[in-house]
Design a protein around this motif. Structure first.
Motif, PDB file in Angstrom:
ATOM      1  N   UNK A  93       0.781  -1.401  -0.068  1.00 27.73           N
ATOM      2  CA  UNK A  93       0.067   0.007  -0.261  1.00 27.73           C
ATOM      3  C   UNK A  93       0.988   1.407  -0.271  1.00 27.73           C
ATOM      4  N   UNK A  94       0.547   2.103  -0.751  1.00 29.99           N
ATOM      5  CA  UNK A  94       1.378   3.408  -1.005  1.00 29.99           C
ATOM      6  C   UNK A  94       0.265   4.725  -0.631  1.00 29.99           C
ATOM      7  N   UNK A  95       0.871   5.537   0.237  1.00 29.23           N
ATOM      8  CA  UNK A  95       0.132   6.864   0.543  1.00 29.23           C
ATOM      9  C   UNK A  95       1.171   7.987   0.945  1.00 29.23           C
ATOM     10  N   UNK A  96       0.518   9.119   0.716  1.00 30.70           N
ATOM     11  CA  UNK A  96       1.310  10.272   1.161  1.00 30.70           C
ATOM     12  C   UNK A  96       1.225  10.622   2.502  1.00 30.70           C
ATOM     13  N   UNK A  97       2.186  10.959   2.868  1.00 28.50           N
ATOM     14  CA  UNK A  97       2.179  11.523   4.455  1.00 28.50           C
ATOM     15  C   UNK A  97       3.448  12.307   4.642  1.00 28.50           C
ATOM     16  N   UNK A  98       3.789  12.699   5.751  1.00 25.32           N
ATOM     17  CA  UNK A  98       4.697  13.751   6.248  1.00 25.32           C
ATOM     18  C   UNK A  98       5.953  13.183   7.357  1.00 25.32           C
ATOM     19  N   UNK A  99       7.139  13.351   7.214  1.00 24.60           N
ATOM     20  CA  UNK A  99       8.300  12.722   7.800  1.00 24.60           C
ATOM     21  C   UNK A  99       9.026  13.993   8.371  1.00 24.60           C
ATOM     22  N   UNK A 100       9.697  13.655   9.481  1.00 23.35           N
ATOM     23  CA  UNK A 100      10.717  14.393   9.979  1.00 23.35           C
ATOM     24  C   UNK A 100      12.023  13.974   9.491  1.00 23.35           C
ATOM     25  N   UNK A 101      13.001  14.878   8.747  1.00 19.05           N
ATOM     26  CA  UNK A 101      14.325  14.511   8.606  1.00 19.05           C
ATOM     27  C   UNK A 101      15.236  14.798   9.771  1.00 19.05           C
ATOM     28  N   UNK A 102      15.775  13.995  10.307  1.00 14.46           N
ATOM     29  CA  UNK A 102      16.597  13.976  11.514  1.00 14.46           C
ATOM     30  C   UNK A 102      17.759  14.959  11.398  1.00 14.46           C
ATOM     31  N   UNK A 103      18.391  14.809  10.132  1.00 20.46           N
ATOM     32  CA  UNK A 103      19.461  15.467   9.865  1.00 20.46           C
ATOM     33  C   UNK A 103      19.242  17.114   9.895  1.00 20.46           C
ATOM     34  N   UNK A 104      18.253  17.547   9.439  1.00 20.40           N
ATOM     35  CA  UNK A 104      17.990  19.148   9.496  1.00 20.40           C
ATOM     36  C   UNK A 104      16.763  19.503  10.481  1.00 20.40           C
ATOM     37  N   UNK A 105      16.243  18.424  10.980  1.00 19.80           N
ATOM     38  CA  UNK A 105      15.151  18.520  11.853  1.00 19.80           C
ATOM     39  C   UNK A 105      14.057  19.511  11.154  1.00 19.80           C
ATOM     40  N   UNK A 113      10.273  19.087   8.441  1.00 21.09           N
ATOM     41  CA  UNK A 113       9.227  18.112   8.114  1.00 21.09           C
ATOM     42  C   UNK A 113       9.295  18.266   6.657  1.00 21.09           C
ATOM     43  N   UNK A 114       9.223  16.988   5.867  1.00 23.00           N
ATOM     44  CA  UNK A 114       8.823  17.061   4.368  1.00 23.00           C
ATOM     45  C   UNK A 114       7.793  16.168   4.116  1.00 23.00           C
ATOM     46  N   UNK A 115       7.328  16.379   2.740  1.00 21.11           N
ATOM     47  CA  UNK A 115       6.244  15.583   2.231  1.00 21.11           C
ATOM     48  C   UNK A 115       6.873  14.469   1.346  1.00 21.11           C
ATOM     49  N   UNK A 116       6.230  13.204   1.597  1.00 21.88           N
ATOM     50  CA  UNK A 116       6.869  12.130   0.702  1.00 21.88           C
ATOM     51  C   UNK A 116       5.906  11.073   0.695  1.00 21.88           C
ATOM     52  N   UNK A 117       5.792   9.913   0.082  1.00 21.02           N
ATOM     53  CA  UNK A 117       5.054   8.760  -0.114  1.00 21.02           C
ATOM     54  C   UNK A 117       5.549   7.673   0.697  1.00 21.02           C
ATOM     55  N   UNK A 118       4.900   6.843   1.612  1.00 18.14           N
ATOM     56  CA  UNK A 118       5.229   5.888   2.402  1.00 18.14           C
ATOM     57  C   UNK A 118       4.681   4.238   1.678  1.00 18.14           C
TER      58      UNK A 118
END
Length: 287
Positions: free
Chosen positions: A151-163, A165-170
């Motif tokens: 299953x593929x869906x859009x969501x938001x993640x936290x980039x730990x390198x820059x702290x 948030x960015x949008x991507x698909x999971x």
């Protein structure tokens, strides 16, 4: 995992408070010693006539002791302020931690609509049917995706390198399901101190494969772990998280555009057929 991290932070802060308090005690003892020396010197000057050289030595000693005394008073003030701040921080973190634990123990109902799985075939595309309820006859049920289907869906993640948030698909796939005695055998083999399930309960463990797609970031380190997954009972209640030492769990950090596999687990009612919630957005069947 989160409980252990908070416990480590609290223990470290309390240990620091103890060390600072010990420094406060030592500083007060030094101040008392200087005070006694000054009194002793003043008493000696009264008891006998001092020569000019003795008076000069006495004056130099008083200057050194006064300077040392002022330094110790400032140090004492800073130490006391440090203890005060750390004490407030410990209280705030403890209250927030236990409040979160108390809130986590409150059952959370995901939806009052019953979720029904329709097989994903050419003749019958995947959909969900919601049985009418008294609260809201028009409520729309969440789609329950079939077992072992990606299953593929859009969501938001936290980039730990820059702290940031960015949008991507999971992309998520539930690969296997292990439960009951077989699951307990794996858990106790991993760590003999894992607690056995209480009466009427059983452990369940699912192996999942995840992948973050279409990330606009160059090579972000993404915050995603088993805590992004939860188990929902057939009655719509979210199971409370349990802390175990389980084999090959999902890592806390993953890289974008890379397949990652790992286990997630929960303590559920015996015989229940729960489904998996991913970030409370998508719902996956376990069989």
């Amino acid at each position: 995992m989160l409980d252990g991290l908070v416990s480590i932070i609290l223990v470290s802060m309390i240990s620091l408070i103890v060390r600072v308090v010990w420094q406060i005690i030592q500083t007060k003892n030094e101040l008392s010693t200087i005070k006694r020396k000054k009194i002793k010197l003043k008493r000696a000057a009264r008891l006998h006539q001092m020569t000019s050289k003795e008076k000069e030595n006495s004056r130099k000693k008083r200057i050194i002791w006064n300077r040392k005394q002022n330094q110790l008073i400032k140090k004492l003030a800073w130490l006391q302020l440090t203890v005060y701040i750390l004490g407030i921080a410990v209280v705030v973190i403890s209250l927030a931690f236990f409040a979160n634990r108390l809130q986590a123990k409150t059952p959370e109902k995901i939806s009052s609509a019953k979720i029904i799985t329709i097989l994903d075939t050419v003749e019958s595309p995947l959909k969900a049917v919601a049985e009418p309820t008294k609260e809201a006859d028009t409520e729309v049920a969440q789609v329950l995706h079939p077992f072992n289907k990606t299953v593929e869906f859009p969501t938001t993640f936290l980039d730990l390198a820059t702290m940031t948030f960015f949008a991507a698909k999971l992309e998520v796939t539930v690969l296997t399901t292990t439960r009951g005695a077989d699951c307990w055998d794996l858990l106790v083999a991993e760590n003999q101190f894992n607690k056995p399930p209480p009466s009427g309960k059983e452990y369940i463990m699912n192996r999942v494969r995840i992948k973050v797609l279409d990330s606009k970031e160059p090579h972000p380190t993404i915050k995603l772990s088993s805590f992004d997954f939860s188990y929902i009972s057939t009655s719509g209640q979210k199971y409370e998280r349990c802390i175990l030492i389980a084999p090959d769990t999902l890592p806390n950090e993953i890289a974008a555009n890379t397949d990652v596999e790992g286990n997630i687990y929960s303590l559920i009612d015996q015989g229940d057929q729960p489904h998996i919630s991913v970030q409370d957005k998508e719902f996956m069947s376990i069989q």
